[in-house]
Design a protein around this motif. Sequence first.
Motif, PDB file in Angstrom:
ATOM      1  N   ASP A  73      60.308   8.449 -31.388  1.00 11.62           N
ATOM      2  CA  ASP A  73      61.573   9.197 -31.247  1.00 11.62           C
ATOM      3  C   ASP A  73      61.444  10.307 -30.214  1.00 11.62           C
ATOM      4  O   ASP A  73      62.362  10.548 -29.438  1.00 11.62           O
ATOM      5  CB  ASP A  73      61.981   9.824 -32.590  1.00 11.62           C
ATOM      6  CG  ASP A  73      62.643   8.798 -33.489  1.00 11.62           C
ATOM      7  OD1 ASP A  73      62.968   7.705 -32.988  1.00 11.62           O
ATOM      8  OD2 ASP A  73      62.803   9.105 -34.685  1.00 11.62           O
ATOM      9  N   ARG A  77      63.826  10.585 -26.985  1.00 12.13           N
ATOM     10  CA  ARG A  77      64.670  11.776 -26.836  1.00 12.13           C
ATOM     11  C   ARG A  77      64.353  12.528 -25.542  1.00 12.13           C
ATOM     12  O   ARG A  77      65.242  12.937 -24.817  1.00 12.13           O
ATOM     13  CB  ARG A  77      64.415  12.687 -28.044  1.00 12.13           C
ATOM     14  CG  ARG A  77      65.549  13.604 -28.367  1.00 12.13           C
ATOM     15  CD  ARG A  77      65.335  14.350 -29.666  1.00 12.13           C
ATOM     16  NE  ARG A  77      64.026  14.969 -29.809  1.00 12.13           N
ATOM     17  CZ  ARG A  77      63.161  14.659 -30.765  1.00 12.13           C
ATOM     18  NH1 ARG A  77      63.438  13.722 -31.640  1.00 12.13           N
ATOM     19  NH2 ARG A  77      61.999  15.286 -30.846  1.00 12.13           N
ATOM     20  N   GLU A  78      63.059  12.677 -25.265  1.00 10.07           N
ATOM     21  CA  GLU A  78      62.648  13.520 -24.129  1.00 10.07           C
ATOM     22  C   GLU A  78      62.682  12.776 -22.795  1.00 10.07           C
ATOM     23  O   GLU A  78      62.975  13.360 -21.764  1.00 10.07           O
ATOM     24  CB  GLU A  78      61.225  14.053 -24.368  1.00 10.07           C
ATOM     25  CG  GLU A  78      61.081  14.879 -25.623  1.00 10.07           C
ATOM     26  CD  GLU A  78      61.613  16.296 -25.452  1.00 10.07           C
ATOM     27  OE1 GLU A  78      61.592  16.817 -24.335  1.00 10.07           O
ATOM     28  OE2 GLU A  78      62.062  16.870 -26.475  1.00 10.07           O
TER      29      GLU A  78
END
Length: 245
Positions: A73, A77-78
Amino acid sequence: MDLRGKTVVITGAAGGIGAALAHRFAAEGATGLVLADLDATAVDALAQSINRGLTRSVTCDVTDPAQVAALVDVAHREFGPVDLFCSNAGITTGTGLDTTDEAWGRAWAVNVHAHVVAARAVLPSMVERGAGYLLQTCSAAGLLTAVGDAPYAVTKHAAVGFAEWLSMTYGDRGIKVSALCPQGVRTPMLDHGLARGHAGAQVTAAAGEVLTPEQVADAVVEGLAAERFLILPHPEVATYHQRKA
Ligand code: NAD
């Protein structure tokens, strides 16, 4: 695989081979590097030594599915979907038949089951996109005669088997899977093994040239470009066993 612009996750990143992979992937132009290890201080220092802009460090136990899902995740996300997942953490435990069940269990959990946990976490989105690369660090101990420490040799054979199964099962869906199978590599794992008189480390060190982690990273970059099933940065192993998915 051309690493430019890619999102890469490396487990066991704070160790000798993991850190060399991280530095080399950054040099090759990866733009998102998520570095995971049990050792929070060491993995954070590694991320800082590369480049804060393109790295994230995550404290993660690869045997825990919830922590590995959280790791994937962070990457999404990044930096976006994971292009390359390097399931690299590994341990040596025990020696022969006197190895405790608990030590056998730890060897299975880290050296085999963690690859299953990683594949479950990262493959669905790769399959959805029809692209992705899984690199499992196995060992020459998973290809050659099983000498040295029983839990290590046995679990590394199983890890090669799982990489092969993944490669055969997901290859036609755009997923590449490779087993990285080095022989001796000068890292804390080998040094600690030699210092403690472990048979596996002694066999490894006696078997021929001990590579540097940087030589292993060179072989990985070359292997990713060639998209081989087995990446074998040691001539003896390379002549013993070389196949293509
Ligand atoms: P290393 O001991 O330097 O690094 C291993 C890293 O894995 C460490 O940073 C450790 O903290 C981390 N780790 C251990 N258990 C973990 C867990 N449960 N969750 C997350 N991280 C964990 O060893 P290395 O030589 O760099 O080993 C990397 C891989 O290469 C291993 O899979 C090892 O079996 C394999 N390998 C090493 C050699 C060698 O001679 N050094 C040879 C063949 C294969």
